[in-house]
Enzyme design. Structure first.
Site, short mmCIF file in Angstrom:
data_model
loop_
_atom_site.label_atom_id
_atom_site.label_comp_id
_atom_site.label_asym_id
_atom_site.label_seq_id
_atom_site.Cartn_x
_atom_site.Cartn_y
_atom_site.Cartn_z
N TRP A 25 -2.05 7.67 10.48
CA TRP A 25 -2.92 6.88 9.49
C TRP A 25 -4.37 6.54 9.93
CZ3 TRP A 25 1.72 3.24 8.65
CH2 TRP A 25 1.83 2.55 9.78
N ASP B 112 -5.79 21.00 9.98
CA ASP B 112 -5.94 20.19 8.97
C ASP B 112 -6.94 20.98 7.91
OD1 ASP B 112 -5.89 17.71 7.24
OD2 ASP B 112 -5.49 16.60 9.12
N ASN C 179 0.86 -1.06 0.10
CA ASN C 179 -0.14 0.03 0.10
C ASN C 179 0.80 1.32 -0.14
OD1 ASN C 179 -2.59 1.39 0.28
ND2 ASN C 179 -1.63 2.16 2.13
N TYR D 252 -0.25 10.37 4.30
CA TYR D 252 -0.39 10.56 5.68
C TYR D 252 0.64 11.75 6.35
CZ TYR D 252 -1.88 6.01 4.90
OH TYR D 252 -2.35 4.92 4.21
N ARG D 253 -0.11 12.75 7.06
CA ARG D 253 0.75 13.60 7.83
C ARG D 253 1.66 12.87 8.80
NH1 ARG D 253 -4.13 15.66 11.43
NH2 ARG D 253 -3.56 14.94 13.52
N GLU E 152 -1.10 1.34 -6.07
CA GLU E 152 -1.09 2.66 -6.76
C GLU E 152 0.17 2.85 -7.52
OE1 GLU E 152 -3.05 2.44 -2.71
OE2 GLU E 152 -1.30 1.57 -3.45
#
Length: 486
Positions: free
Chosen positions: A192, A287, A174, A178-179, A238
């Site tokens: 996540w 965010d 995967n 993500y931050r 991906e």
């Protein structure tokens, strides 16, 4: 038509293309990655300004590239097209179920197969991302000019780290975006969220009592960077999708210390692991919702190896209340996946995910209405379609309404609705970051039927005719407009 120089070899190649197109500005004065860069970027985005390269950040050892995807034009450049819809059209062609007929159809089918064959990533033995290697005590995240974007943030965050994990049992890879909060010189928090595939990989590793290997790439080529953000089904790799976007295979290299692969032309790679059961407080963080997300416990990555190109460029993004750079990424997703959504739900003519709704709070959908409660059927289908399940408000309009014209949509939604009959209320999953839901992860949703109502839906008054000027008069006024002297 593909953009000049596409596919780009790496981030630097894309930056050069942006500069040639007049879409990049270099900032050659010192600028602080704590808050100052964020304020400069936010003002630039809201003015429709260019991508930025901060050449002398006052913290870290490399320049900062940011606002690369802040307009639809740059997003299209990033993916090598004139219009983002071109990619969706390619996907739509591949989804067509017809068998090829005749020689031309056979050649078209062969072309699709060849296109598919170009997608799998290609393994290489040596890579630019491993030109410089730091191990053990030499690992220091302070070499990176990570950003503190908002005053209330919990510290420094790395906001465009492409996170690689794999399922400990199946080996399925995967790639996620993500931050990443920097806890120390060699540890970062992994934010996540509950619906993400990496969360599932971590859960399997914890159940087995195993460390989970992790690799983070910063500064990948734009097709790979976008693919990390794309809401792909778990079955689609991906890097296959990135190869499809590029029309060329992505080169991958084995990490030096963990059993994972990363893009060979990334600028920076962090390699490490997560201990089962370990959590640390992560956040607060300003965010894309426009609000600070609260402190929550999240897993911690221990970094054992840090590799990079010589003279690397650090890539990041600013998140805030829209409009912000992620509008370009969200709009790309909307247009690229439109044919896939129509394939799953053929009733849909078009849809729009407004930036103000941060791309999952609201969906405006047009349909070709054919039977009673057709709009409600489509609402429920959308709530069952992969990540569209997080949508909180769905507005359904008729096919003659342009879903991208918010005045037209508002006219229909405000005037065509009897809220005692045309409002569908339900409950379901919401985004991890949603602050309005009374319970985290799930909450109330609404569907608004703003279509013309049918007698078979109980509407017996006779739907009125909407006023339209006759084509002949419109043409006459067009012809004589200069005469009026207006």
């Amino acid at each position: 038509m593909a953009a000049r120089g596409f596919p780009y070899t790496d981030l630097k190649d894309f930056l050069a293309a942006l500069e040639r197109a007049g879409e990049l500005r270099r900032v050659d004065v010192p600028v602080d990655p704590t808050l100052e860069i964020s304020e400069v970027v936010t003002r630039t985005v809201r003015a429709g300004g260019p991508a930025l390269l901060f050449e002398r950040p006052t913290r870290g050892e490399m320049p900062v590239a940011i606002n690369l995807f802040g307009t639809e034009k740059r997003m299209a450049m990033a993916l090598g097209v004139e219009r983002l819809d071109e990619i969706g059209e390619r996907i739509g062609e591949m989804l067509k179920p017809e068998l090829p007929q005749g020689f031309s159809g056979m050649m078209g089918g062969l072309g699709k197969v060849m296109q598919l064959k170009s997608m799998p990533p290609k393994k290489v033995k040596t890579a630019p991302c491993q030109q410089v290697v730091y191990r053990g005590d030499d690992v220091d995240l302070n070499r990176l000019p990570g950003l503190q974007v908002w005053p209330g943030d919990g510290g420094i965050f790395h906001n465009f780290g492409l996170t690689h994990t794999k399922d400990p049992q199946t080996g399925k890879r995967n790639l996620g975006l993500y931050r990443l909060q920097q806890h120390s010189h060699n540890t970062i928090g992994m934010h996540w969220q509950i619906h993400k595939n990496s969360t599932a990989h971590h859960a399997v590793a914890e159940r087995l009592g195993q460390r989970l290997p992790v690799a983070i790439a910063i500064g990948a080529d734009p097709a790979v960077a976008y693919s990390a953000s794309a809401p792909l089904p778990a079955e689609i790799d991906e890097y296959l999708f990135a190869g499809f976007l590029r029309g060329e295979r992505v080169e991958m290299v084995d990490c030096l210390t963990v059993p994972l692969q990363v893009p060979a032309h990334a600028q920076i790679v962090l390699e490490g692991y997560i201990e089962p059961g370990e959590r640390m407080p992560e956040g607060p963080f300003g965010d894309h919702t426009g609000f600070y997300t609260p402190v929550e416990p999240f897993p911690v990555m221990h970094i054992e190896c840090m590799t990079m190109q010589r003279d690397p460029v650090y890539h990041s993004i600013v998140t805030s209340q829209p409009p912000q750079e992620d509008h370009g990424l969200g709009k790309a997703t909307e247009r690229i996946f439109a044919p896939l959504l129509r394939f799953l739900i053929p009733d849909i003519v078009d849809y729009n995910l407004p930036a103000a709704g941060v791309f999952h709070n609201c969906a405006i959908v047009s349909i070709r209405k054919r039977y009673p409660k057709h709009a409600q059927k489509v609402m429920n289908a959308i709530w069952g379609a992969h990540m569209m399940s997080l949508t909180k408000l769905i507005v359904i309009v008729d096919e003659d309404c342009d879903v991208h014209d918010y005045n037209e949509v508002a006219f229909r939604a405000f005037g065509n609705v009897d809220y005692a009959r045309d409002l569908l209320l339900t409950e379901g999953p919401v985004d991890h970051l949603d602050h309005a839901s009374y319970q985290q992860f799930w909450g109330g949703k609404a569907g608004v039927d703003a279509t013309r109502k049918l007698p078979t839906e109980g509407y017996t008054r006779g739907w009125p005719e909407e006023m339209r000027m006759s084509p002949e008069v419109s043409a006459l006024v067009d012809k004589r407009w200069k005469e009026y002297g207006i």
